[in-house]
Write a protein that holds these residues in place. Structure first.
Motif, short mmCIF file in Angstrom:
data_model
loop_
_atom_site.label_atom_id
_atom_site.label_comp_id
_atom_site.label_asym_id
_atom_site.label_seq_id
_atom_site.Cartn_x
_atom_site.Cartn_y
_atom_site.Cartn_z
N UNK A 69 -8.22 45.83 20.97
CA UNK A 69 -8.89 46.70 21.93
C UNK A 69 -9.23 45.93 23.21
N UNK A 70 -9.06 46.57 24.35
CA UNK A 70 -9.48 45.94 25.61
C UNK A 70 -10.99 45.90 25.71
N UNK A 88 -14.28 45.98 27.99
CA UNK A 88 -14.59 46.69 29.22
C UNK A 88 -16.09 46.83 29.28
N UNK A 109 -11.60 57.86 21.15
CA UNK A 109 -11.49 56.57 20.48
C UNK A 109 -11.02 56.73 19.04
N UNK A 141 -7.35 57.54 18.90
CA UNK A 141 -6.54 56.34 19.11
C UNK A 141 -6.55 55.46 17.85
N UNK A 175 -11.21 55.26 27.98
CA UNK A 175 -10.95 55.24 26.53
C UNK A 175 -9.50 54.86 26.25
N UNK A 231 -7.52 53.19 28.14
CA UNK A 231 -7.28 51.80 28.51
C UNK A 231 -7.79 50.85 27.44
N UNK A 232 -8.95 51.14 26.89
CA UNK A 232 -9.48 50.31 25.81
C UNK A 232 -8.55 50.27 24.62
N UNK A 233 -7.84 51.36 24.40
CA UNK A 233 -6.89 51.41 23.29
C UNK A 233 -5.52 50.88 23.63
N UNK A 289 -3.37 52.23 25.56
CA UNK A 289 -2.37 53.28 25.83
C UNK A 289 -2.11 53.44 27.32
#
Lengths: 258, 258
Positions: free
Chosen positions: A1-2, A4, A14, A17, B52, B54-56, B58
DNA sequence: GAACGTTGTTCCGCATTGCGGAACCTAGCG
DNA sequence: CGCTAGGTTCCGCAATGCGGAACAACGTTC
């Protein structure tokens, strides 16, 4: 996970995903109960999220087993990522070598969905008079050499849409007449390269050559640009040859058979 | 979008998917404002959903332009879809032809993440005595011919995990001794095929051969199975040859260089 | 330099959306 | 028939996601 900063994001997104990623941990199809256990979420939550993902084509259900698996829409979306990454990584070393060899600025350009040209990579010339932020900036294709290359190999209907949308003038050398641009594009197809002399900006000229993928489609253009005072007719002929050679090298690496 | 009865699904997940698809309509990077206009949603909503995604992994943000584009996680997930689809589509005609030629049941099998064998395609024999739902049903690899093939080419550590987890008995011919199974797997590697005679079910025998991808990895197995009364020693030798030939044909189409 | 426009980012009160538990449905087995 | 397993549906509730507005940063123009 990125990682942030602590922005609040939708928990349901979330979780959706997380479901996609659970499929990434196995090659088998997964059921609602499997996913419920893996992710420690109630079955009804899993089902609800899977249904949304299925409607979007990101997962599909195997009717024989009622289990779920990743869906074909992911392949379509991932293809776009691969196209971008391939181009940048494959073309990068060639562009760098080209910029060193010709001592002018080299760009890698693609067409956008609304028929603008953007640069996705850039190697500046050591002689750079002015270095402005040209990456990602949209340009009208008819006024730049790479845009002429990309237009030249488009389906005719799409070219006509570009013409119908109008050809804005940037300098007194910009091509604004559709008839004349069609002729120019025919010339580009015949020659395998394009030249633009002070058509976007006074004092700026460029040449461009196509990059072709394994299916024979023109997917990008390499251009060499510099101040017009340096790009004499003799010089332009040299740069055309260098651009074409680099374009072919990248194309072959993308799987082009020519 | 897939049509589905009126189940209620999370709107925020639907919107996140719509964002992903908006990227699919152009090769350019898109900004928050672009997406807000395209999807007719407020900028803050777009930004929240993008965060969200981006955190994943995708989507990702281009730091130079602050615009967003699809991310590398999609490529990873799509790779799994392609593996499945390639196998089924590439192998399908070969399996069909093989089932016609040998007049027995032909299966295409893979290993799951928890080291079970599942069939992902099946072409039944015209002599089918009993046709139960074998697609997607998990089997212990040591008791089926395709499982022996898939195990034979696994890393040694992973084979040892399978052995340590135990080898359940299904018939009095099932191999339950780890030492004996290791020997069997060595034989499979040497011969390039596997035979299983009444080890999963009395009266059922099978042969299997590997399918190899462009990287030289064994990614699946083709098996031919039938009732033991029909699969004499002479017949098994014939079927082995047919399975190996089909396995090689599929492998070459997957890019195997052998 | 100041003003303006553009665009990505943050914050907050509110109401409706997503949630989880439970019931339901279907298939397979003894 | 009863039981189990696993996918699907329903409903009341509260907290989650929302949208508007403000903010921050950058580029352009005068």
């Amino acid at each position: 996970m990125n990682e942030r900063r602590s922005a609040s994001v939708p928990r349901s997104v979330e979780r959706a995903i997380a479901i996609l990623k659970a499929f990434g941990e196995t090659t088998a199809d997964l059921g609602v109960t499997d996913l419920s256990q893996r992710l420690d979420l109630p079955k009804s939550t899993i089902h609800r999220l899977l249904t949304a993902l299925e409607r979007g084509g990101l997962v599909e259900q195997n009717p024989a087993t009622e289990k779920y698996r990743l869906g074909i829409e992911l392949v379509r979306l991932a293809g776009l990522v691969l196209t971008r990454i391939d181009l940048q990584q494959v073309a990068g070393p060639h562009l760098y070598a080209l910029a060193q060899a010709c001592e002018e600025t080299v760009n890698l350009s693609i067409l956008t969905g609304d028929d603008k040209v953007i640069n996705i990579a850039r190697f500046p010339s050591p002689h750079m008079v002015r270095n402005v932020g040209w990456i990602g900036r949209e340009m009208f294709p008819h006024s730049v050499s790479s845009g002429k290359v990309l237009l030249a190999y488009l389906p005719k209907e799409r070219v006509e849409c570009v013409l119908a949308a109008g050809l804005p003038r940037f300098t007194n050398r910009t091509i604004t007449d559709p008839v004349r641009l069609r002729g120019e594009l025919a010339r580009v197809r015949q020659q395998g390269y394009a030249v633009a002399q002070e058509e976007l900006e006074e004092g700026l000229s460029a040449v461009a050559a196509p990059i072709v993928n394994h299916e024979g489609h023109v997917v990008a253009a390499i251009s060499i640009s510099g101040p017009s005072f340096r790009l004499t007719e003799e010089r332009l002929i040299q740069l055309v040859e260098m651009a074409r050679r680099a374009g072919k090298a990248v194309s072959r690496q993308l799987g082009w058979a020519g």
